[in-house]
Write a protein that holds these residues in place. Structure first.
Motif, PDB file in Angstrom:
ATOM      1  N   ASP A  72       0.668  -1.310   0.002  1.00  0.00           N
ATOM      2  CA  ASP A  72      -0.072  -0.023  -0.150  1.00  0.00           C
ATOM      3  C   ASP A  72       0.957   1.386  -0.193  1.00  0.00           C
ATOM      4  N   GLU A  73       2.311   1.098   0.080  1.00  0.00           N
ATOM      5  CA  GLU A  73       2.941   2.344   0.060  1.00  0.00           C
ATOM      6  C   GLU A  73       4.444   1.858  -0.688  1.00  0.00           C
ATOM      7  N   PRO A  74       4.150   1.859  -1.927  1.00  0.00           N
ATOM      8  CA  PRO A  74       5.190   1.536  -2.899  1.00  0.00           C
ATOM      9  C   PRO A  74       6.298   2.366  -3.003  1.00  0.00           C
ATOM     10  N   GLU A  75       6.375   3.596  -2.653  1.00  0.00           N
ATOM     11  CA  GLU A  75       7.232   4.632  -2.824  1.00  0.00           C
ATOM     12  C   GLU A  75       7.929   5.081  -1.572  1.00  0.00           C
ATOM     13  N   ARG A  76       7.597   4.344  -0.422  1.00  0.00           N
ATOM     14  CA  ARG A  76       8.258   4.627   0.758  1.00  0.00           C
ATOM     15  C   ARG A  76       8.714   3.273   1.532  1.00  0.00           C
ATOM     16  N   GLY A  77       9.939   3.697   2.299  1.00  0.00           N
ATOM     17  CA  GLY A  77      10.621   2.841   3.070  1.00  0.00           C
ATOM     18  C   GLY A  77       9.734   2.622   4.513  1.00  0.00           C
ATOM     19  N   PHE A  78      10.316   2.061   5.585  1.00  0.00           N
ATOM     20  CA  PHE A  78       9.478   1.917   6.707  1.00  0.00           C
ATOM     21  C   PHE A  78      10.338   1.796   7.893  1.00  0.00           C
ATOM     22  N   MET A  79       9.938   2.057   9.028  1.00  0.00           N
ATOM     23  CA  MET A  79      10.497   1.862  10.299  1.00  0.00           C
ATOM     24  C   MET A  79       9.991   0.642  11.277  1.00  0.00           C
ATOM     25  N   VAL A  80      10.611  -0.310  11.773  1.00  0.00           N
ATOM     26  CA  VAL A  80      10.242  -1.360  12.662  1.00  0.00           C
ATOM     27  C   VAL A  80      10.537  -1.208  13.889  1.00  0.00           C
ATOM     28  N   PRO A  81      10.164  -0.224  14.992  1.00  0.00           N
ATOM     29  CA  PRO A  81      10.834  -0.196  16.318  1.00  0.00           C
ATOM     30  C   PRO A  81      10.221  -1.161  17.195  1.00  0.00           C
ATOM     31  N   ASN A  82      10.995  -1.655  18.098  1.00  0.00           N
ATOM     32  CA  ASN A  82      10.857  -2.683  19.118  1.00  0.00           C
ATOM     33  C   ASN A  82      11.434  -2.170  20.449  1.00  0.00           C
ATOM     34  N   VAL A  83      10.893  -2.304  21.450  1.00  0.00           N
ATOM     35  CA  VAL A  83      11.142  -2.110  22.891  1.00  0.00           C
ATOM     36  C   VAL A  83      11.336  -3.408  23.726  1.00  0.00           C
ATOM     37  N   GLU A  84      12.546  -3.582  24.164  1.00  0.00           N
ATOM     38  CA  GLU A  84      12.979  -4.661  24.987  1.00  0.00           C
ATOM     39  C   GLU A  84      13.093  -4.350  26.370  1.00  0.00           C
ATOM     40  N   LEU A  85      12.422  -4.920  27.493  1.00  0.00           N
ATOM     41  CA  LEU A  85      12.448  -5.000  28.641  1.00  0.00           C
ATOM     42  C   LEU A  85      12.795  -6.244  29.320  1.00  0.00           C
ATOM     43  N   PRO A  86      14.299  -6.571  29.263  1.00  0.00           N
ATOM     44  CA  PRO A  86      14.780  -7.865  29.498  1.00  0.00           C
ATOM     45  C   PRO A  86      14.624  -8.093  31.187  1.00  0.00           C
ATOM     46  N   PRO A  87      14.998  -9.209  31.601  1.00  0.00           N
ATOM     47  CA  PRO A  87      15.237  -9.522  33.157  1.00  0.00           C
ATOM     48  C   PRO A  87      16.240  -8.666  33.794  1.00  0.00           C
ATOM     49  N   LEU A  88      17.317  -8.370  32.895  1.00  0.00           N
ATOM     50  CA  LEU A  88      18.604  -7.766  33.615  1.00  0.00           C
ATOM     51  C   LEU A  88      18.253  -6.041  34.058  1.00  0.00           C
ATOM     52  N   CYS A  89      17.155  -5.624  33.534  1.00  0.00           N
ATOM     53  CA  CYS A  89      16.790  -4.163  33.876  1.00  0.00           C
ATOM     54  C   CYS A  89      15.976  -4.189  35.020  1.00  0.00           C
ATOM     55  N   SER A  90      15.219  -5.093  35.356  1.00  0.00           N
ATOM     56  CA  SER A  90      14.170  -4.791  36.535  1.00  0.00           C
ATOM     57  C   SER A  90      13.964  -6.444  36.927  1.00  0.00           C
ATOM     58  N   ARG A  91      13.621  -6.654  38.368  1.00  0.00           N
ATOM     59  CA  ARG A  91      13.105  -7.783  38.819  1.00  0.00           C
ATOM     60  C   ARG A  91      11.646  -7.977  38.340  1.00  0.00           C
ATOM     61  N   GLU A 101       3.812  -4.910  28.886  1.00  0.00           N
ATOM     62  CA  GLU A 101       4.476  -3.332  29.130  1.00  0.00           C
ATOM     63  C   GLU A 101       5.312  -3.116  27.957  1.00  0.00           C
ATOM     64  N   ALA A 102       6.110  -3.878  27.512  1.00  0.00           N
ATOM     65  CA  ALA A 102       6.862  -3.837  26.134  1.00  0.00           C
ATOM     66  C   ALA A 102       6.377  -3.466  25.030  1.00  0.00           C
ATOM     67  N   GLN A 103       5.159  -4.342  24.889  1.00  0.00           N
ATOM     68  CA  GLN A 103       4.300  -4.045  23.566  1.00  0.00           C
ATOM     69  C   GLN A 103       3.883  -2.727  23.573  1.00  0.00           C
ATOM     70  N   SER A 104       3.230  -2.341  24.656  1.00  0.00           N
ATOM     71  CA  SER A 104       2.420  -0.997  24.857  1.00  0.00           C
ATOM     72  C   SER A 104       3.637   0.221  24.767  1.00  0.00           C
ATOM     73  N   MET A 105       4.799  -0.246  25.060  1.00  0.00           N
ATOM     74  CA  MET A 105       6.177   0.872  24.849  1.00  0.00           C
ATOM     75  C   MET A 105       6.274   0.865  23.411  1.00  0.00           C
ATOM     76  N   THR A 106       6.144  -0.130  22.847  1.00  0.00           N
ATOM     77  CA  THR A 106       6.656  -0.160  21.466  1.00  0.00           C
ATOM     78  C   THR A 106       5.542   0.724  20.522  1.00  0.00           C
ATOM     79  N   CYS A 107       4.396   0.456  20.697  1.00  0.00           N
ATOM     80  CA  CYS A 107       3.266   1.195  20.032  1.00  0.00           C
ATOM     81  C   CYS A 107       3.392   2.522  20.353  1.00  0.00           C
ATOM     82  N   PHE A 108       3.688   3.020  21.712  1.00  0.00           N
ATOM     83  CA  PHE A 108       3.861   4.267  22.139  1.00  0.00           C
ATOM     84  C   PHE A 108       4.816   5.206  21.432  1.00  0.00           C
TER      85      PHE A 108
END
Length: 271
Positions: A72-91, A101-108
């Motif tokens: 639907d957008e043959p003349e445009r590139g696109f961005m694919v953002p993704n937010v990761e909240l791994p166990p190392l960042c918080s218990r 929460e990670a999915q919600s942040m990705t959408c935001f």
């Protein structure tokens, strides 16, 4: 004794501080935490940045790949953002699929930054070949306002992306990539997200910590470049008065101008 009191009665602990217009970390309700921005922090990425807000740290890496455009957008590139909240960042987080929460942040973040660049500049050959920017934002330390750090990190990292020159042969349908000839992406807007927590249904806390977020009765995030308000996100909770909302918008504009100056300094220092 104070630590035990805080553990047993966390809300009353905060009320005692806020009764004196102070938070446990020494800030007034409207004061933000310190922010640091570093760019080109990942040498293997096509663009990268690390942002620290208080004790929250997010690293953003961007990888550019050639691919087919969307139908639907043959003349445009696109961005694919993704937010990761791994166990190392918080218990709070466990190994496995992305948390809600990670999915919600990705959408935001996707919504907050969708107008940053004209995606037509990512087109190599309409209907045939475009650049796809895979944007990975990983939280290393989680202490509130992670989505704010993600937006700032993406904004800074996008300004460091250099795409190689590509020629597309229409007859053979093959691309020729010149890695020695690169160009920066034209970034047209500079969104900055500033979040607030509502405590006891009435006290607005600017740039809340993770603990303050957990005790809040509502959250609010304002995305602005310092002039234009791009979005105001408030997922339920306590209502805000008109004056409270205007105060939040004003504080968000001031912070956006400050952070955008920091990004410019970081970018210029990297060159």
């Amino acid at each position: 004794m104070a630590a035990q009191y805080k553990t047993i009665h966390p809300v009353k602990y905060y009320r005692d501080f806020l009764a004196h217009e102070l938070r446990p970390d020494g800030r007034s309700p409207e004061k933000t935490r310190s922010v640091t921005v570093n760019v080109n922090s990942i040498c293997t990425a096509d663009g990268s940045a690390t942002v620290r807000i208080g004790n929250t740290t997010v690293v953003c890496g961007i990888k550019a790949e050639l691919g087919k455009p969307r139908a639907d957008e043959p003349e445009r590139g696109f961005m694919v953002p993704n937010v990761e909240l791994p166990p190392l960042c918080s218990r709070l987080f466990r190994p496995g699929p992305p948390s809600e929460e990670a999915q919600s942040m990705t959408c935001f973040v996707a919504k907050a930054t969708e107008e940053m660049i004209d995606l037509k500049q990512l087109c190599v050959s309409a209907d045939n070949l475009v650049w796809v920017l895979h944007i990975d934002m990983i939280c290393l330390d989680y202490d509130g306002c992670v989505q704010d750090a993600c937006v700032v990190a993406l904004s800074a990292a996008l300004r460091t992306v250099k795409l190689p020159s590509v020629e597309f042969d229409m007859e053979t349908k093959t691309p020729t990539v010149d890695l020695g000839n690169r160009r920066l992406i034209d970034v047209k807007s500079s969104p900055v997200s500033t979040s607030f927590a509502v405590f006891d249904d009435e006290i607005i806390l600017n740039d809340p910590t993770g603990e303050e977020e957990s005790l809040s009765s509502a959250k609010l995030s304002v995305v602005t470049d310092g002039t234009t308000i791009f979005s105001v996100h408030k997922p339920g909770g306590s209502t805000l008065s008109e004056s409270q909302l205007q105060d939040c918008l004003s504080l968000s504009r001031e912070r956006a101008n400050l952070i955008n100056k920091m990004i410019k300094v970081a970018i210029s220092s990297a060159h």
